[in-house]
Design a protein around this motif. Structure first.
Motif, PDB file in Angstrom:
ATOM      1  N   GLY A   1      -7.638   4.422  12.610  1.00  0.00           N
ATOM      2  CA  GLY A   1      -7.619   3.360  13.787  1.00  0.00           C
ATOM      3  C   GLY A   1      -7.271   4.166  15.045  1.00  0.00           C
ATOM      4  N   LYS A   2      -6.463   5.361  15.021  1.00  0.00           N
ATOM      5  CA  LYS A   2      -6.126   5.995  16.326  1.00  0.00           C
ATOM      6  C   LYS A   2      -7.471   6.792  16.820  1.00  0.00           C
ATOM      7  CE  LYS A   2      -1.135   6.211  16.088  1.00  0.00           C
ATOM      8  NZ  LYS A   2      -0.644   5.641  17.274  1.00  0.00           N
ATOM      9  N   GLN A   3      -8.239   7.299  15.778  1.00  0.00           N
ATOM     10  CA  GLN A   3      -9.229   8.099  16.271  1.00  0.00           C
ATOM     11  C   GLN A   3     -10.505   7.238  16.603  1.00  0.00           C
ATOM     12  OE1 GLN A   3     -10.000   9.747  12.159  1.00  0.00           O
ATOM     13  NE2 GLN A   3      -9.234  11.749  12.919  1.00  0.00           N
ATOM     14  N   ILE A   4     -10.446   5.783  16.240  1.00  0.00           N
ATOM     15  CA  ILE A   4     -11.379   4.941  16.607  1.00  0.00           C
ATOM     16  C   ILE A   4     -11.072   4.681  18.126  1.00  0.00           C
ATOM     17  CG2 ILE A   4     -12.360   2.733  16.628  1.00  0.00           C
ATOM     18  CD1 ILE A   4     -11.900   3.032  13.226  1.00  0.00           C
ATOM     19  N   ARG A   5      -9.832   4.526  18.471  1.00  0.00           N
ATOM     20  CA  ARG A   5      -9.516   4.051  19.646  1.00  0.00           C
ATOM     21  C   ARG A   5      -9.681   5.200  20.692  1.00  0.00           C
ATOM     22  NH1 ARG A   5      -3.333   1.797  21.393  1.00  0.00           N
ATOM     23  NH2 ARG A   5      -4.069   0.995  23.338  1.00  0.00           N
TER      24      ARG A   5
ATOM     25  N   LYS B   1      -5.290  -0.593  15.260  1.00  0.00           N
ATOM     26  CA  LYS B   1      -3.861  -0.509  14.737  1.00  0.00           C
ATOM     27  C   LYS B   1      -3.880  -0.040  13.257  1.00  0.00           C
ATOM     28  CE  LYS B   1      -1.928  -4.016  17.874  1.00  0.00           C
ATOM     29  NZ  LYS B   1      -1.270  -5.135  17.851  1.00  0.00           N
ATOM     30  N   GLY B   2      -4.709  -0.087  12.553  1.00  0.00           N
ATOM     31  CA  GLY B   2      -4.785   0.312  11.053  1.00  0.00           C
ATOM     32  C   GLY B   2      -4.514  -0.566  10.182  1.00  0.00           C
ATOM     33  N   ASP B   3      -4.881  -1.727  10.299  1.00  0.00           N
ATOM     34  CA  ASP B   3      -4.422  -3.030   9.549  1.00  0.00           C
ATOM     35  C   ASP B   3      -5.199  -2.731   8.246  1.00  0.00           C
ATOM     36  OD1 ASP B   3      -4.210  -5.446   8.351  1.00  0.00           O
ATOM     37  OD2 ASP B   3      -3.245  -6.453  10.151  1.00  0.00           O
ATOM     38  N   PRO B   4      -4.478  -2.706   7.239  1.00  0.00           N
ATOM     39  CA  PRO B   4      -5.175  -2.667   5.819  1.00  0.00           C
ATOM     40  C   PRO B   4      -6.009  -4.032   5.448  1.00  0.00           C
ATOM     41  CG  PRO B   4      -2.754  -2.962   5.514  1.00  0.00           C
ATOM     42  CD  PRO B   4      -3.028  -2.882   6.900  1.00  0.00           C
TER      43      PRO B   4
ATOM     44  N   TYR C   1       0.946  -1.273   0.063  1.00  0.00           N
ATOM     45  CA  TYR C   1       0.065  -0.067   0.066  1.00  0.00           C
ATOM     46  C   TYR C   1       1.053   1.112  -0.062  1.00  0.00           C
ATOM     47  CZ  TYR C   1      -3.480  -3.509   1.105  1.00  0.00           C
ATOM     48  OH  TYR C   1      -4.424  -4.216   1.288  1.00  0.00           O
ATOM     49  N   SER C   2       0.330   2.282  -0.476  1.00  0.00           N
ATOM     50  CA  SER C   2       1.066   3.528  -0.575  1.00  0.00           C
ATOM     51  C   SER C   2       1.323   4.169   0.801  1.00  0.00           C
ATOM     52  CB  SER C   2       0.225   4.834  -1.469  1.00  0.00           C
ATOM     53  OG  SER C   2      -1.014   5.007  -0.901  1.00  0.00           O
ATOM     54  N   ARG C   3       2.218   4.790   1.166  1.00  0.00           N
ATOM     55  CA  ARG C   3       2.528   5.485   2.380  1.00  0.00           C
ATOM     56  C   ARG C   3       1.103   6.243   3.093  1.00  0.00           C
ATOM     57  NH1 ARG C   3       7.272   9.189   2.589  1.00  0.00           N
ATOM     58  NH2 ARG C   3       5.889  10.730   2.074  1.00  0.00           N
ATOM     59  N   LEU C   4       0.387   7.045   1.989  1.00  0.00           N
ATOM     60  CA  LEU C   4      -0.532   7.654   2.369  1.00  0.00           C
ATOM     61  C   LEU C   4      -1.793   7.061   2.868  1.00  0.00           C
ATOM     62  CD1 LEU C   4      -1.915  10.528   2.593  1.00  0.00           C
ATOM     63  CD2 LEU C   4      -2.444  10.295   0.192  1.00  0.00           C
ATOM     64  N   THR C   5      -2.121   5.608   2.190  1.00  0.00           N
ATOM     65  CA  THR C   5      -3.015   4.570   2.520  1.00  0.00           C
ATOM     66  C   THR C   5      -2.468   4.259   3.920  1.00  0.00           C
ATOM     67  OG1 THR C   5      -3.575   4.342   0.293  1.00  0.00           O
ATOM     68  CG2 THR C   5      -3.892   2.655   1.865  1.00  0.00           C
ATOM     69  N   GLU C   6      -1.329   3.796   4.259  1.00  0.00           N
ATOM     70  CA  GLU C   6      -1.106   3.382   5.496  1.00  0.00           C
ATOM     71  C   GLU C   6      -1.221   4.249   6.567  1.00  0.00           C
ATOM     72  OE1 GLU C   6       2.725   1.913   4.714  1.00  0.00           O
ATOM     73  OE2 GLU C   6       2.118   0.169   4.035  1.00  0.00           O
ATOM     74  N   GLU C   7      -0.698   5.498   6.407  1.00  0.00           N
ATOM     75  CA  GLU C   7      -1.066   6.530   7.451  1.00  0.00           C
ATOM     76  C   GLU C   7      -2.437   7.185   7.494  1.00  0.00           C
ATOM     77  OE1 GLU C   7       1.363   9.823   5.901  1.00  0.00           O
ATOM     78  OE2 GLU C   7       3.384   8.933   6.478  1.00  0.00           O
ATOM     79  N   ALA C   8      -3.418   6.837   6.518  1.00  0.00           N
ATOM     80  CA  ALA C   8      -4.640   7.366   6.576  1.00  0.00           C
ATOM     81  C   ALA C   8      -5.570   5.888   7.511  1.00  0.00           C
ATOM     82  CB  ALA C   8      -5.324   7.070   5.447  1.00  0.00           C
TER      83      ALA C   8
END
Length: 110
Positions: free
Chosen positions: A19-23, A52-55, A7-14
């Motif tokens: 994930g952090k917003q949900i937590r 954790k933002g797992d894609p 995945y692109s860095r932007l996708t991973e960061e998003a």
């Protein structure tokens, strides 16, 4: 054997950001992982992957967790989703139904 999806860095960061917003929303509401996981209909381990933002987690599950935790998706209140969708439908109606690359090279050097 298939290669792992990248995945692109932007996708991973998003994904990590969401994930952090949900937590944060879950913890702010003093909601245990087990409660949110049960409401979403997933195992606690899946909720942990979401946070954790797992894609690899289905986008529908991520959005459901966000909604139930109280995260405003796309920075919008839920009441404005329909209006935004209708605006996009209007724009899409103005565009062609299918898009193809043109085989012709346009010569526009005058």
């Amino acid at each position: 054997m298939t290669q792992p999806r990248t995945y692109s860095r932007l996708t991973e960061e998003a994904l990590v950001l969401l994930g952090k917003q949900i937590r944060l929303a879950r913890k702010t509401r003093k909601m245990p992982e087990s409660e949110l996981a049960e409401r979403v209909g997933v195992a606690r381990s899946t909720l942990q992957l979401i946070e954790k933002g797992d894609p690899k987690v289905a986008v529908g599950l991520v959005f459901e967790a966000a909604t139930l935790a109280g995260v405003h998706l796309f920075g919008l209140e839920a009441s404005s989703f329909r209006a935004q969708t209708e605006r996009l439908d209007d724009k899409l109606m103005l565009l062609p139904h299918s898009v193809r690359r043109s085989g012709k090279q346009v010569k526009d050097d005058f």
